[in-house]
Design an enzyme around this catalytic site. Structure first.
Site, mmCIF file in Angstrom:
data_model
loop_
_atom_site.group_PDB
_atom_site.id
_atom_site.type_symbol
_atom_site.label_atom_id
_atom_site.label_comp_id
_atom_site.label_asym_id
_atom_site.label_seq_id
_atom_site.Cartn_x
_atom_site.Cartn_y
_atom_site.Cartn_z
ATOM 1 N N CYS A 20 -11.773 54.437 8.014
ATOM 2 C CA CYS A 20 -10.763 54.677 6.997
ATOM 3 C C CYS A 20 -9.383 54.155 7.390
ATOM 4 C CB CYS A 20 -10.612 56.170 6.725
ATOM 5 S SG CYS A 20 -12.112 56.932 6.147
ATOM 6 N N GLY A 47 -11.476 50.126 5.133
ATOM 7 C CA GLY A 47 -12.385 50.866 4.268
ATOM 8 C C GLY A 47 -12.418 50.256 2.893
ATOM 9 N N ASN A 122 -8.645 59.579 8.937
ATOM 10 C CA ASN A 122 -9.299 58.436 9.580
ATOM 11 C C ASN A 122 -9.857 58.925 10.903
ATOM 12 O OD1 ASN A 122 -8.099 55.578 11.444
ATOM 13 N ND2 ASN A 122 -10.097 55.899 10.585
ATOM 14 N N GLY A 123 -11.160 58.780 11.087
ATOM 15 C CA GLY A 123 -11.790 59.201 12.336
ATOM 16 C C GLY A 123 -13.104 59.898 12.072
ATOM 17 N N TYR A 265 -11.343 43.874 17.511
ATOM 18 C CA TYR A 265 -11.828 43.478 16.200
ATOM 19 C C TYR A 265 -11.214 44.247 15.025
ATOM 20 C CZ TYR A 265 -14.961 43.319 12.178
ATOM 21 O OH TYR A 265 -15.450 43.216 10.914
ATOM 22 N N SER A 306 -12.593 36.851 12.259
ATOM 23 C CA SER A 306 -12.240 37.728 13.375
ATOM 24 C C SER A 306 -12.314 37.031 14.730
ATOM 25 C CB SER A 306 -13.132 38.966 13.360
ATOM 26 O OG SER A 306 -14.484 38.570 13.255
ATOM 27 N N ASP A 368 -16.950 34.299 19.090
ATOM 28 C CA ASP A 368 -17.042 35.427 18.153
ATOM 29 C C ASP A 368 -16.448 36.657 18.833
ATOM 30 O OD1 ASP A 368 -17.644 36.847 15.892
ATOM 31 O OD2 ASP A 368 -19.771 36.355 15.882
ATOM 32 N N ASP A 369 -16.081 37.680 18.023
ATOM 33 C CA ASP A 369 -15.429 38.854 18.612
ATOM 34 C C ASP A 369 -16.402 39.764 19.338
ATOM 35 O OD1 ASP A 369 -16.222 41.088 16.514
ATOM 36 O OD2 ASP A 369 -15.655 39.299 15.406
ATOM 37 N N CYS A 405 -20.692 54.308 18.599
ATOM 38 C CA CYS A 405 -19.392 54.988 18.565
ATOM 39 C C CYS A 405 -19.523 56.266 17.745
ATOM 40 C CB CYS A 405 -18.342 54.081 17.928
ATOM 41 S SG CYS A 405 -16.748 54.918 17.721
ATOM 42 N N CYS A 466 -18.215 52.342 23.933
ATOM 43 C CA CYS A 466 -19.299 51.525 23.380
ATOM 44 C C CYS A 466 -19.730 50.433 24.361
ATOM 45 C CB CYS A 466 -18.928 50.940 22.022
ATOM 46 S SG CYS A 466 -17.298 50.251 21.927
HETATM 47 S S1 SF4 Z 1 -16.667 54.030 21.385
HETATM 48 FE FE1 SF4 Z 1 -15.875 51.933 21.150
HETATM 49 S S2 SF4 Z 1 -15.342 51.762 18.981
HETATM 50 FE FE2 SF4 Z 1 -15.590 53.942 19.417
HETATM 51 S S3 SF4 Z 1 -13.541 54.690 19.914
HETATM 52 FE FE3 SF4 Z 1 -14.491 54.145 21.859
HETATM 53 S S4 SF4 Z 1 -13.906 51.983 22.175
HETATM 54 FE FE4 SF4 Z 1 -13.527 52.465 20.043
#
Ligand code: SF4
Length: 494
Positions: A20, A47, A122-123, A265, A306, A368-369, A405, A466
């Site tokens: 978001c 979003g 957002n979150g 990204y 991106s 690429d990202d 994530c 991640c």
């Molecule tokens: S898991 Fe990856 S995408 Fe999610 S908050 Fe942590 S760094 Fe960001």
């Protein structure tokens, strides 16, 4: 044993999705709904499934929200009808709760004392079950209707506004018990409030207008309404803005862990996060990538859009010329019309078209990202070869994404991430398996250390879960992906 899955359907792969974007403005005498509309336009990338604006005039709050892009949801007459001194806005991508009108934001609630309350989030909250139980016990939500985490949060926040306890008091009491990633903008129609979780996972900035204040997920949304950037909302900070100015309170100690993927990204390149311009960070990642994973080629091309800054950085550092080898159909992913079967067979060509004259006969370095499922890269490489590329060397401006994530981004399940399709824990074997799966001549990723260094943030102040599986806020309750991650962590440590 090394295994790679090939679950390919080019059209079904989406880039990682932000959940978001939030925006808020306090500016008596200004057209606050229009300022919010333009702010949301700048946050559209965060979003694209729903958009909404809530406007307060000191007496009541009016909310208008619907499914669709900002430009599809609002028109001039609607914005004209949303008059007031204060507004909050929201662009939504769905993961918590379905993509329904009810789950679009801002959420609206009336407090026990009759105060109107609207909120945008957002979150992603990780103690949703605990909060849902509490809200159910208080009779604020019906669990059978599967309310979203934001709905539950708004209900609890509103329930604390009574007997002289205002929204500021209620938020100060409630927020220490809310766990997870959140940037909030909310209002009682008179005062604009904003809050950020103690880890500061998602960005949130404050801007100053000549006759008012703005709060937004990204600084690019301050720029578009002519607001000057004042500072960020600090992690664990609650702010209130009204005619007496800006009031601030701490509701928790700060443990800063900003999302590194915002730099890689998610955020707009023209935004600034904690003093670091996102475009500059991406350029630097590209330069470091060229040093760590050099390639021999005739032309560096990005996967648009991106991958562009990192590709420019790669070209600068490697001395290989930069060029545009593909053109993106920028809006095709944002239509609600499903392509026909004939069109679907075109796969990636619906999104990207190669520039044959540029790439034919060339040894390409494609930047690429990130690689998530790998479907897009495989389709892109096939398309470039069909268009005459002599070689395709892929360089990725982030390390392998191995973990999902839980803090506001929708990647995929752990099993869908191509870096996990290899059972070996040997990094070189994994890279080779992914290279073979996507059909590249060579493949290279930037290291975690170089990615972090390019953000110019202290390593211990970033979330990189991640990439390394270390979740600073822990894992959510009642989530099947989280259960899978617990198993993966147990296997990794045994
Ligand atoms: S898991 Fe990856 S995408 Fe999610 S908050 Fe942590 S760094 Fe960001």
């Amino acid at each position: 044993m090394t295994q790679v899955n090939h679950p390919y359907d080019d059209l079904n792969e989406q880039a990682p999705q932000e959940e978001c974007g939030v925006f808020g403005v306090w500016a008596p005498g200004e057209e606050v709904s229009k300022l919010t509309y333009f702010g949301l336009f700048a946050l559209q990338h965060r979003g694209q499934e729903a958009a909404g604006i809530a406007v307060g005039d000191g007496e009541q709050i009016l909310v208008f929200k619907d499914l669709g892009l900002v430009s599809q949801v609002f028109d001039e007459p609607i914005l004209e009808s949303l008059r007031g001194n204060i507004a909050i806005g929201h662009t939504r991508y769905t993961t918590a709760g379905g993509n329904t009108w009810e789950n679009a934001q801002p959420m609206f609630r009336m407090a026990p004392d009759g105060t109107d309350i609207a909120l945008g989030h957002n979150g992603n909250l990780i103690n949703y079950i605990e909060l849902l139980d509490k809200a159910t016990e208080l009779g604020l939500v019906d669990p059978a209707k599967k309310p979203s985490d934001t709905d539950v949060l708004t209900g609890l926040l509103a329930s604390g506004v009574h007997d002289g306890n205002n929204l500021f008091d209620s938020a100060k009491e409630l927020l220490p018990s809310v766990k997870g990633a959140y940037c909030l903008t909310f209002t009682d129609g008179h005062t604009l409030y904003a809050a950020r979780d103690p880890f500061g996972i998602r960005p949130l900035s404050i801007g100053r207008l000549e006759r008012g204040w703005v709060v937004a997920s990204e600084t690019a949304a301050l720029d578009i309404v002519g607001a000057s950037h004042v500072r960020e909302v600090e992690p664990g900070e609650l702010i209130a803005i009204d005619e007496s100015g800006l009031k601030s309170a701490r509701f928790a100690e700060t443990t800063r862990k900003g999302c590194v993927f915002e730099y890689v990204y998610l955020a707009r390149p023209d935004s600034v996060i904690k003093g670091r311009n996102v475009n500059e960070a991406r350029l630097e990642i590209g330069r470091k990538l060229a040093a760590e994973a050099p390639a021999v080629g005739d032309l560096v091309i990005p996967t648009p859009e991106s991958g562009t800054p990192a590709a420019v950085g790669f070209a600068q550092a490697s001395g290989i010329p930069f060029g545009q080898g593909m053109v993106k159909n920028a809006y095709v992913g944002r239509t609600f019309i499903q392509p026909s079967d004939t069109l679907r067979q075109l796969g990636i060509r619906l999104k990207l078209n190669p520039l044959r004259e540029v790439i034919a006969g060339k040894r390409l370095v494609v930047v690429d990202d990130s690689i998530v499922r790998g479907n897009t890269q495989r389709a892109v490489i096939r398309m470039l070869r069909e268009a005459g590329a002599a070689e395709v060397h892929v360089r990725i401006a982030s390390p392998p994404v191995k973990w999902p994530c839980f803090y506001g981004i929708d990647f995929a399940t752990p099993g869908e991430l191509i870096a996990n399709a290899v059972t070996s824990d040997n990094e070189a074997e994994m890279v080779e398996a992914v290279r073979s799966a996507i059909g590249a001549d060579t493949l290279g990723y930037v290291s975690i250390d170089s990615m972090v260094a390019a953000t110019e943030q202290p390593a211990n102040e970033l979330c990189i879960a991640c990439f390394d599986g270390k979740y600073p806020m822990g894992l959510p309750q009642g989530n099947s992906n989280a259960d899978l991650v617990r198993k993966m962590q147990a296997t990794a440590s045994s």
